[in-house]
Design an enzyme around this catalytic site. Structure first.
Site, PDB file in Angstrom:
ATOM      1  N   GLU A  78      -4.580   2.609   6.942  1.00 45.01           N
ATOM      2  CA  GLU A  78      -3.952   3.695   6.159  1.00 45.01           C
ATOM      3  C   GLU A  78      -4.145   3.484   4.662  1.00 45.01           C
ATOM      4  O   GLU A  78      -3.777   2.440   4.109  1.00 45.01           O
ATOM      5  CB  GLU A  78      -2.452   3.767   6.491  1.00 45.01           C
ATOM      6  CG  GLU A  78      -1.761   4.952   5.833  1.00 45.01           C
ATOM      7  CD  GLU A  78      -0.276   5.061   6.241  1.00 45.01           C
ATOM      8  OE1 GLU A  78       0.096   4.622   7.339  1.00 45.01           O
ATOM      9  OE2 GLU A  78       0.494   5.592   5.419  1.00 45.01           O
ATOM     10  N   LYS A 260       9.415   3.041   9.053  1.00 42.96           N
ATOM     11  CA  LYS A 260       7.966   3.053   9.317  1.00 42.96           C
ATOM     12  C   LYS A 260       7.219   2.541   8.080  1.00 42.96           C
ATOM     13  O   LYS A 260       6.261   1.778   8.188  1.00 42.96           O
ATOM     14  CB  LYS A 260       7.507   4.479   9.674  1.00 42.96           C
ATOM     15  CG  LYS A 260       6.087   4.571  10.208  1.00 42.96           C
ATOM     16  CD  LYS A 260       5.044   4.804   9.137  1.00 42.96           C
ATOM     17  CE  LYS A 260       3.653   4.951   9.740  1.00 42.96           C
ATOM     18  NZ  LYS A 260       2.610   5.166   8.725  1.00 42.96           N
ATOM     19  N   ASP A 276       1.394 -10.967  17.057  1.00 40.05           N
ATOM     20  CA  ASP A 276       1.757  -9.901  17.998  1.00 40.05           C
ATOM     21  C   ASP A 276       2.630  -8.885  17.252  1.00 40.05           C
ATOM     22  O   ASP A 276       3.862  -9.003  17.219  1.00 40.05           O
ATOM     23  CB  ASP A 276       2.513 -10.542  19.176  1.00 40.05           C
ATOM     24  CG  ASP A 276       2.940  -9.531  20.228  1.00 40.05           C
ATOM     25  OD1 ASP A 276       2.871  -8.321  19.962  1.00 40.05           O
ATOM     26  OD2 ASP A 276       3.370  -9.961  21.313  1.00 40.05           O
ATOM     27  N   HIS A 374      -1.479   9.329  -3.220  1.00 38.47           N
ATOM     28  CA  HIS A 374      -2.431   9.371  -2.111  1.00 38.47           C
ATOM     29  C   HIS A 374      -3.732  10.014  -2.575  1.00 38.47           C
ATOM     30  O   HIS A 374      -4.820   9.508  -2.346  1.00 38.47           O
ATOM     31  CB  HIS A 374      -1.872  10.255  -0.979  1.00 38.47           C
ATOM     32  CG  HIS A 374      -1.225   9.471   0.110  1.00 38.47           C
ATOM     33  ND1 HIS A 374      -1.920   8.695   0.981  1.00 38.47           N
ATOM     34  CD2 HIS A 374       0.070   9.357   0.479  1.00 38.47           C
ATOM     35  CE1 HIS A 374      -1.092   8.132   1.833  1.00 38.47           C
ATOM     36  NE2 HIS A 374       0.131   8.521   1.545  1.00 38.47           N
TER      37      HIS A 374
HETATM   38  C1  MEV Z   1       3.844   6.541   5.204  1.00 42.51           C
HETATM   39  O1  MEV Z   1       3.002   5.819   6.085  1.00 42.51           O
HETATM   40  C2  MEV Z   1       5.123   5.802   4.945  1.00 42.51           C
HETATM   41  C3  MEV Z   1       6.163   6.596   4.151  1.00 42.51           C
HETATM   42  O2  MEV Z   1       6.404   7.824   4.820  1.00 42.51           O
HETATM   43  C4  MEV Z   1       7.430   5.779   4.112  1.00 42.51           C
HETATM   44  C5  MEV Z   1       8.646   6.526   3.605  1.00 42.51           C
HETATM   45  O3  MEV Z   1       8.675   7.761   3.668  1.00 42.51           O
HETATM   46  O4  MEV Z   1       9.578   5.817   3.181  1.00 42.51           O
HETATM   47  C6  MEV Z   1       5.679   6.914   2.781  1.00 42.51           C
END
Ligand code: MEV
Length: 391
Positions: A78, A260, A276, A374
């Site tokens: 990513e 995430k 792992d 991004h």
């Molecule tokens: C993207 O991979 C992760 C984010 O969505 C985390 C977040 O929103 O805190 C940018």
């Protein structure tokens, strides 16, 4: 490790710097560039091997963990994750991060169904027998001072009795050792409990292997990071970050995305070092929900001078030794680049990466939005357009 303008250097130059700083040999450098060299070892690791799949391996800079500078290898596809981690870490300089871990104890579970009324009491009384049975074979972990250290008993709502065997697995991930031990004590557990043993396996909710990382982000550093383009004052930026954090506190839909982002960093370190990462993911999300409600894995507040204090806490069973690590030359090179000497140092550094990642995400979500950064990165990298796979 702080290396000025590292991201602006050519690929060859970056490799030269890392090779020199980490003391990589020519061979170690080659394994990073030639994943096909791994095919023979990979054929011994999985069934039906067809090849190896390349994942970009980068290095995050600016990490100072417990006063020590570290380069952090991260394997991830990513765009912007490595940049975000490096940026979150840079904003915490010069102090960097504090990190600590609670030890290297994993939990093995033995499930008993149809146990007698006094099973829990009898199993607890037999704790010493259970521990000596678990440790009886001459395993390397036991010889090195690890092994089963404690046993606990839980009775679930449905009446199943569960024995928890607490095993110090030292610098390994420990699943194999723990699984062998719980299988070994199962007949004894069955005898004592008067029930039938079913499942015998490690738990990925590694609450005895918690890592906590923390840092303070000065409000002025946060303001300066916008290079004069910030829409508000330093205080307003801190407040806006806290608002976005609070969103995750009260809403599991947001908390899932918040976590995430944290795991973007931690998984990338786990993958780069041959660990792992699915075990780490399972443990992290189960831990996030341990109170009965899914919560963010980080906490933030304003300290008494108005700077932003952040903390990440989660189970991190990352290993520096183990068959899948020593068989993977690129994982061995990654550990050397990081310069970590133990599972604790590796896990603590990974927790710092998760925290830096999260701060970087909150910073942009609270201000300019995620897409600007991004897009800048995509433009700089001149990524080719996505192509359809021809069936
Ligand atoms: C993207 O991979 C992760 C984010 O969505 C985390 C977040 O929103 O805190 C940018």
């Amino acid at each position: 490790m702080t290396i000025p303008c590292f991201h602006k250097k050519s690929f060859q130059e970056r490799l030269r710097i890392v090779r020199k700083r980490a003391g990589l040999t020519k061979r170690e450098e080659e394994v990073l560039l030639r994943p096909d060299r791994f095919v023979k070892a990979a054929d011994c690791m999985v069934e039906n091997l067809l090849g190896v799949t390349p994942v970009p391996l980068g290095v995050a800079t600016n990490f100072v963990v417990n006063g020590k500078e570290r380069l952090v290898p991260m394997a991830i596809e990513e765009c912007s994750v490595i940049a975000a981690a490096s940026n979150g870490a840079k904003l915490a300089l010069p102090e960097g991060f504090r990190a600590k871990s609670s030890g290297s104890v994993m939990i093995g579970q033995v499930q008993v169904v149809g146990a007698g009324r006094n099973a829990a009491r009898d199993l607890l009384k037999a704790k010493d027998r259970l521990l000596s049975e678990a440790n009886c074979r001459e395993s390397t972990i036991v010889k090195l001072g690890g092994g089963a250290k404690d046993a606990q008993v839980r009775v679930l709502e449905n009446g199943h009795v569960v024995v928890h065997l607490l095993v110090d697995v030292l610098d390994s991930m420990g699943a194999n050792s723990v699984n062998s031990m719980v299988e070994r004590i199962a007949p004894l557990v069955q005898d004592i409990s008067g029930g039938r043993v079913r499942s015998r396996i490690v738990s990925n909710l590694a609450v005895e292997r918690l890592c906590t990382a923390s840092a303070v982000w000065r409000k002025e550093a946060l303001l300066e990071s916008f290079h004069g383009e910030a829409k508000g004052s330093a205080e307003e930026i801190v407040d806006a970050i806290l608002d976005v954090y609070e969103f995750a506190l009260y809403d599991p839909f947001r908390a899932a995305t918040h976590n995430k982002g944290i795991m973007n960093g931690i998984d990338a370190v786990a993958l780069a070092t041959g660990n792992d990462w699915r075990a780490v993911e399972a443990g992290a999300h189960a831990f996030a929900a341990i109170s009965g409600r899914y919560m963010p894995l980080t906490k933030y507040w304003k300290d008494d001078v108005g700077d932003l204090y952040g903390e990440a806490s989660l189970p991190l069973p990352l290993a520096t030794i183990g068959k899948s690590i020593s068989a993977n030359p690129s994982a061995m090179a990654a550990l050397k680049i990081m310069g970590v000497a133990s599972s604790a140092e590796l896990s603590e550094t990974a927790a710092c990466v998760g925290l830096a990642q999260n701060l970087a995400a909150l910073r942009v979500l609270a201000t300019e939005g995620i897409q600007k950064g991004h897009m800048k990165l995509y433009a700089r990298k001149a990524c080719p357009p996505a192509r359809k796979n021809r069936a």
